[in-house]
Design an enzyme around this catalytic site. Structure first.
Site, mmCIF file in Angstrom:
data_model
loop_
_atom_site.group_PDB
_atom_site.id
_atom_site.type_symbol
_atom_site.label_atom_id
_atom_site.label_comp_id
_atom_site.label_asym_id
_atom_site.label_seq_id
_atom_site.Cartn_x
_atom_site.Cartn_y
_atom_site.Cartn_z
ATOM 1 N N HIS A 1 7.562 0.771 2.297
ATOM 2 C CA HIS A 1 6.454 -0.090 1.845
ATOM 3 C C HIS A 1 6.037 -1.054 2.953
ATOM 4 C CE1 HIS A 1 7.307 1.539 -1.954
ATOM 5 N NE2 HIS A 1 7.939 0.554 -2.546
ATOM 6 N N LEU B 1 0.845 -1.192 0.000
ATOM 7 C CA LEU B 1 0.000 0.000 0.000
ATOM 8 C C LEU B 1 0.882 1.245 0.000
ATOM 9 C CD1 LEU B 1 -2.575 -1.338 2.551
ATOM 10 C CD2 LEU B 1 -3.101 -0.683 0.191
ATOM 11 N N CYS C 1 7.412 10.716 -5.227
ATOM 12 C CA CYS C 1 7.873 11.787 -4.336
ATOM 13 C C CYS C 1 8.976 11.367 -3.362
ATOM 14 C CB CYS C 1 6.722 12.448 -3.581
ATOM 15 S SG CYS C 1 5.296 11.425 -3.294
ATOM 16 N N PHE D 1 16.250 29.715 18.397
ATOM 17 C CA PHE D 1 17.326 30.378 17.673
ATOM 18 C C PHE D 1 18.464 29.391 17.386
ATOM 19 C CE2 PHE D 1 21.080 33.123 17.485
ATOM 20 C CZ PHE D 1 20.657 34.056 16.567
ATOM 21 N N CYS E 1 4.012 6.887 -4.880
ATOM 22 C CA CYS E 1 4.803 7.920 -4.211
ATOM 23 C C CYS E 1 6.057 7.360 -3.554
ATOM 24 C CB CYS E 1 3.949 8.668 -3.209
ATOM 25 S SG CYS E 1 4.931 9.719 -2.153
#
Lengths: 544, 544
Positions: free
Chosen positions: A160, A101, A110, A522, A105
């Protein structure tokens, strides 16, 4: 695009389509609790090994309810929609051609982008400092690209495996993997010869990279993001030609450049139009040029020459200055994607746009009763958040909630050698809509331009100390009257994640005073908090 | 700490103290508009060159109002307070011993930390992949540390120059630099023989690194963060001993380790107590150990041996297992800081705590009328946001606003080889306070532990593909009843900036459902949005 004589759907990758039609065996995963690494091994066997012809069935034999929905396609939209529908108390089934599933991507879209962008950032740093400190001498050297593709191929089953584990053991989803679904009607699909019925059908079959439609495109050596990851089996030479001016082409083009290859971007209209703020966009493109990239705007790749052995030998490019011939064995196209909608549309009678998007309303309903479409199938933005959320909203609608989902005003990003993030209005857009636009910038407007030692933050520190013009650019756009933030734009590193949250706060009315009240960590990559605080005391805001 | 026969204040760095007392000449900066690079050159001349004895006066001859406040010390607190007071319409003067505004942070404190942490992250990556891809072979090699200190020294004037430019040209502040202020009373200071009077005095003279108080501490080769940057003039050998278990010692210790040095952390009680979540803390410390760091808890450095030439030769450490002797020419102490408060306290009659913090109320008022104290002078947290905000709130109080400022529940971070960020409750703290605590984690609980391919995101992609246990850890702590986020914890990269904004949203009541509604920028370093969405459909939340 795809076509299939047997009416099989969502199997767009050629190699995979061939074998998937032969699948006959079924492995019942339900009684087994596989660990994540066991899932990894198993997926490998289904992808490349002895289980290529074996479908994975994870169905609940104790649930005899009719399915509320079958998701055809288990990528981002199908998986998230399934999880949500299940969580809401419904029964779902999700079917995917891959043995995992999560969809394309993490497999070839991606996720590899991010690996290659990471490499591009590292390589730029290395090239800027080669011969100094610990950096290897890359001067004139070309980094092996296939090894990095292999690194991805070797590692991609890890994510995966988590998806399969999580979806089964943690999210309690039902799924069929490594098998194609044949859509029969708006309630019915066939998988491995078995019929599955549901109250609703949800189409989530994704999209396919667009082709150029030019002579020579079929030659070896012409890639898109998918075939680059799946098929690269040689080490390209010293020249890369990249077609396209959007996310994919810039991400990959910068990576090719960073490996040390002469890289030419061939852009039909304008490079990186998607970056809304022109000054931000200019900073990004200037750095790409400084890194040695050639950019041909208003240009088209019109032909790929055969090298005599069935492989690309040269790119013929129509430019505003006439035809250019670039000798290369490596051409990459990033031309956007088209939804994998045609066959389903034909079977079900779905209404499509000119771009083959399935037309849906704000509940993801198509023109066919009980048929929904989600993710890339409904068109832009073809982004992860929209895929996932459209799946979830569909699940909610099916389970009786009164919902409306239309993506708008989302934050966005792209990688060059840098991470670039933005949301809201550009400075120009703001000036069109507001009388009193104030900007806060780093570097500020000054006569030394960019060549000053701020911004500085994580991953940019060596630049900030030695090559300050390379350390990034950022801008906050503010309505001086209401003091509300209208948009934010960032080039550097480490701000992308923040833009998700900051954009939500801006939608809720965040002001420069609110920003000044926050507690910065910072050196924060977005210097927005402290810069806003320096201005927040002013009743009449002015630029900084 | 410091002392001075002439009653000069805020000149804690020895070398600087010597020359600053000789300052007699004055350069009137007011009529000149220096560019940022001109400021850079000028600061260099004041620091090291021919203008060491010249004070920089930037006073407004056209403003004849009494000063609302004089800020003694122009670091974060003094500079931000000055900018705010000026913006509110008041008149201020800020005085600093350095020839630049911004204080020690950009000169030898938090900014170099970030450079060295960047190097540590890069070097860890390089060492994990040496001999592969483009990475240089660092196996058994020690990276030159002095060159990196020199990189910082060479670059630090860049940010300094921006501060002076911005404070004068954009923020319209009045300042005197490269000169010490002698406090006379609660309205009066003397600088370069001139008397300046104000309605209020604001003490913002910072803090000084604590000393060990052990034999041999004065030897060459024993450093704190300030002297490391200012005084390192040799290349240390292959062994480093670091004393302390907090931010500074971990940041520098990981850097020394990453350069290839055998590094031992000597921690009096417990390492990294400041990281509240024990699982997160465990992840960080395990990675430090994997990188080869030795950690001696419950231990103290009791003596530094002379090598016979006035330089450190060995560290003698009292451990729970007895005395250890480590031969080394390089010892670093990170023992916290003490406010530079004593002399001002004596002159003005200020009330101090045992730790020499100036005691103030929620308006930063001391026990002496018209005297305020801000920044590190009022004690923990000695962080940038508190310094700046305390300065700004003081300005607001002086200008007549009814304010209250007590820092609480701030987000926080530290660097190891990683970036580590957190806010809110740890899992254990949450379980003490709430009945139904739910966590969302990446990696999830599973029998393969950390050795799986998520989380993955920017700067962690190569790890995610090849050494997944190194790709980070993250956790969201949620109250399952109200669905509100209670805390967040992240190890990796790229989340620090987000934690500023996310923590503010959490204070305002952010729920797991709100998170699931956001638009993620995939691959987002915090996977919180998508993971929350996967759970948000559940009426009864459970772990993920």
């Amino acid at each position: 695009m795809f076509s299939s004589p047997k009416g099989l759907l969502h199997s767009t990758f050629n190699k995979r389509r061939v074998h998937i039609m032969d699948i006959q065996e079924i492995w019942n995963a339900r009684p087994h609790t596989l660990s994540i690494s066991e899932w990894g091994d198993r997926i490998e066997e289904h992808l490349e090994g002895e289980r290529q012809n074996e479908a994975i069935f994870n169905l609940d034999p104790d649930d005899d309810r009719e399915y509320n929905a079958i998701f055809v396609g288990g990528g981002a939209a199908g998986r998230f929609g399934s999880a949500y529908l299940k969580a809401l108390g419904g029964r779902q089934l999700v079917i995917d051609r891959w043995p995992f599933l999560g969809g394309s991507c993490p497999h070839n879209a991606c996720v590899p982008h991010h690996l290659f962008s990471d490499c591009a950032a590292e390589l730029m740093l290395n090239r800027e400092f080669f011969g100094r400190y610990w950096f290897s001498n890359l001067d004139g050297k070309i980094v092996n690209m296939k090894e990095l593709v292999d690194l991805f191929r070797q590692g991609r089953n890890g994510p995966h495996a988590i998806m399969n584990f999580q979806s089964k053991e943690q999210l309690d989803m039902e799924y069929i993997l490594n098998a194609s679904a044949r859509i029969i009607d708006n309630h019915t699909v066939e998988v491995c010869g078995q019929i599955f019925k549901a109250k609703n059908l949800i189409l989530s079959m994704g999209s396919t990279a667009n082709k150029l439609g030019i002579p020579g495109e079929e030659l070896k050596g012409v890639f898109d993001y998918e075939s680059f990851v799946e098929e690269l089996d040689y080490e390209p030479g010293d020249t890369a030609v990249v077609v396209g001016g959007g996310k994919t082409s810039v991400i990959y083009g910068c990576f090719f450049n960073a490996t040390g290859r002469k890289t030419t971007l061939v852009v039909r209209s304008t490079l990186l139009k998607l970056i809304p703020d022109s000054e931000t966009r200019g900073y990004v493109i200037d750095r790409m040029k400084e890194q040695g990239m050639e950019i041909l705007e208003g240009s088209n790749l019109i032909r790929v020459e055969d090298d005599g052995n069935g492989k690309a030998g040269a790119a013929i490019i129509q430019t505003p200055d006439g035809e250019r011939r670039i000798e290369t064995d490596f051409i990459f196209t990033g031309l956007g994607e088209t939804p994998n909608s045609e066959e389903a549309a034909e079977i079900l009678g779905l209404e499509l746009s000119e771009k083959k998007e399935i037309i849906v309303n704000d509940k993801m309903q198509t023109n066919v009763p009980n048929v929904y479409a989600v993710g890339d199938m409904i068109g832009a933005p073809m982004e992860m958040f929209k895929a996932r959320k459209s799946g979830c909203y569909t699940a909610r609608h099916i389970m009786g909630e009164d919902i409306s989902y239309v993506p708008r005003d989302w934050p966005d990003f792209v990688h060059s050698h840098y991470e670039i993030s933005w949301f809201g209005l550009s400075e120009d857009e703001a000036r069109e809509q507001y009388d009193n636009v104030v900007t806060i910038k780093m570097p500020p407007e000054n006569e030394n331009g960019l060549n000053i030692g701020l911004p500085a933050s994580d991953r940019m520190m060596m630049f900030a100390m030695d090559k300050p013009a390379l350390s990034g650019f950022q801008k906050l756009v503010i309505d001086g009257d209401t003091r509300k933030v209208l948009g934010a734009h960032h080039v550097g590193c480490g701000a992308k994640d923040a833009f998700q949250y900051l954009s939500r706060m801006v939608k809720a009315g965040l002001t420069v005073d609110d920003l000044g009240e926050m507690d910065e960590l910072f050196l924060n990559p977005t210097h927005f908090i402290q810069l806003s605080r320096l201005r927040a005391g002013n009743k009449v805001l002015v630029d900084l």
